[in-house]
Design a protein around this motif. Structure first.
Motif, mmCIF file in Angstrom:
data_model
loop_
_atom_site.group_PDB
_atom_site.id
_atom_site.type_symbol
_atom_site.label_atom_id
_atom_site.label_comp_id
_atom_site.label_asym_id
_atom_site.label_seq_id
_atom_site.Cartn_x
_atom_site.Cartn_y
_atom_site.Cartn_z
ATOM 1 N N TYR A 150 0.852 -1.187 0.000
ATOM 2 C CA TYR A 150 0.000 0.000 0.000
ATOM 3 C C TYR A 150 0.895 1.247 0.000
ATOM 4 N N TYR A 151 0.568 2.167 -0.887
ATOM 5 C CA TYR A 151 1.324 3.409 -1.038
ATOM 6 C C TYR A 151 0.408 4.595 -0.797
ATOM 7 N N CYS A 152 0.897 5.596 -0.084
ATOM 8 C CA CYS A 152 0.130 6.830 0.000
ATOM 9 C C CYS A 152 0.613 7.791 -1.071
ATOM 10 N N ALA A 153 -0.290 8.639 -1.498
ATOM 11 C CA ALA A 153 -0.014 9.537 -2.611
ATOM 12 C C ALA A 153 -0.691 10.877 -2.375
ATOM 13 N N ALA A 154 -0.174 11.888 -3.031
ATOM 14 C CA ALA A 154 -0.721 13.228 -2.874
ATOM 15 C C ALA A 154 -0.715 13.949 -4.210
ATOM 16 N N THR A 155 -1.636 14.871 -4.333
ATOM 17 C CA THR A 155 -1.682 15.724 -5.502
ATOM 18 C C THR A 155 -2.454 16.983 -5.144
ATOM 19 N N SER A 156 -2.401 17.951 -6.000
ATOM 20 C CA SER A 156 -3.121 19.198 -5.752
ATOM 21 C C SER A 156 -3.975 19.532 -6.963
ATOM 22 N N LYS A 157 -5.051 20.263 -6.700
ATOM 23 C CA LYS A 157 -5.871 20.831 -7.762
ATOM 24 C C LYS A 157 -6.343 19.810 -8.787
ATOM 25 N N ILE A 158 -7.085 18.831 -8.328
ATOM 26 C CA ILE A 158 -7.696 17.892 -9.254
ATOM 27 C C ILE A 158 -9.180 17.828 -8.990
ATOM 28 N N THR A 159 -9.913 17.394 -9.988
ATOM 29 C CA THR A 159 -11.351 17.261 -9.825
ATOM 30 C C THR A 159 -11.676 16.019 -9.003
ATOM 31 N N ILE A 160 -12.900 15.957 -8.542
ATOM 32 C CA ILE A 160 -13.331 14.778 -7.800
ATOM 33 C C ILE A 160 -13.225 13.537 -8.669
ATOM 34 N N ALA A 161 -13.586 13.671 -9.935
ATOM 35 C CA ALA A 161 -13.514 12.525 -10.845
ATOM 36 C C ALA A 161 -12.079 12.034 -11.015
ATOM 37 N N ALA A 162 -11.129 12.928 -10.920
ATOM 38 C CA ALA A 162 -9.729 12.557 -11.117
ATOM 39 C C ALA A 162 -9.119 11.882 -9.900
ATOM 40 N N MET A 163 -9.790 11.911 -8.771
ATOM 41 C CA MET A 163 -9.241 11.327 -7.548
ATOM 42 C C MET A 163 -9.000 9.836 -7.695
ATOM 43 N N ALA A 164 -9.756 9.185 -8.575
ATOM 44 C CA ALA A 164 -9.646 7.735 -8.733
ATOM 45 C C ALA A 164 -8.547 7.316 -9.703
ATOM 46 N N ARG A 165 -7.932 8.273 -10.350
ATOM 47 C CA ARG A 165 -6.954 7.939 -11.396
ATOM 48 C C ARG A 165 -5.533 7.990 -10.861
ATOM 49 N N LEU A 166 -4.813 6.930 -11.090
ATOM 50 C CA LEU A 166 -3.442 6.800 -10.611
ATOM 51 C C LEU A 166 -2.563 7.937 -11.131
#
Length: 124
Positions: free
Chosen positions: A92-108
């Motif tokens: 299991y890996y944790c990941a972070a990003t900024s400024k994405i849409t809700i729909a994009a949350m599921a995309r690696l």
């Protein structure tokens, strides 16, 4: 920097709680997620949570069993995993990003920052 912890060996039906501690940025600005990669399988995002914690994403395979949360005051994200199954076995890996849409949350590919993995093994 993201530091994941909390993995281990558990029996089927058991529980584990993963943590991901973040440093080096403004944690509350980032969408956070947990991905996993099982042997011989592609990495996938299984859960994600918006910067403010209001919106979440759960893969169908973990809905009703896993709960993602975050404590922005502690710069930490959590993954409570209940009713674990052998098929949950993965790194299991944790990941972070900024400024994405809700729909994009599921995309690696939405995530630009990754921590080291923590092994979760569920025995049958």
């Amino acid at each position: 920097q993201l530091q994941a912890s909390g993995g281990g060996l558990v029996q089927t039906g058991g529980s584990l709680r993963l943590s991901c501690a973040a440093s080096g940025g403004t944690f509350s600005n980032y969408v956070m997620g947990w991905s996993r990669q099982a042997p011989g399988k592609e990495r996938e995002i299984v859960v994600a949570i918006s910067a403010g914690g209001v919106n979440t994403y759960y893969a169908d395979s973990v809905k009703g069993r896993f709960t993602i949360s975050r404590d922005n005051a502690k710069n930490t994200m959590y993954l409570q995993m209940n009713s674990l199954k052998p098929e949950d076995t993965a790194v299991y890996y944790c990941a972070a990003t900024s400024k994405i849409t809700i729909a994009a949350m599921a995309r690696l590919q939405s995530y630009g920052y990754w921590g080291q993995g923590t092994q979760v093994t569920v025995s049958s």
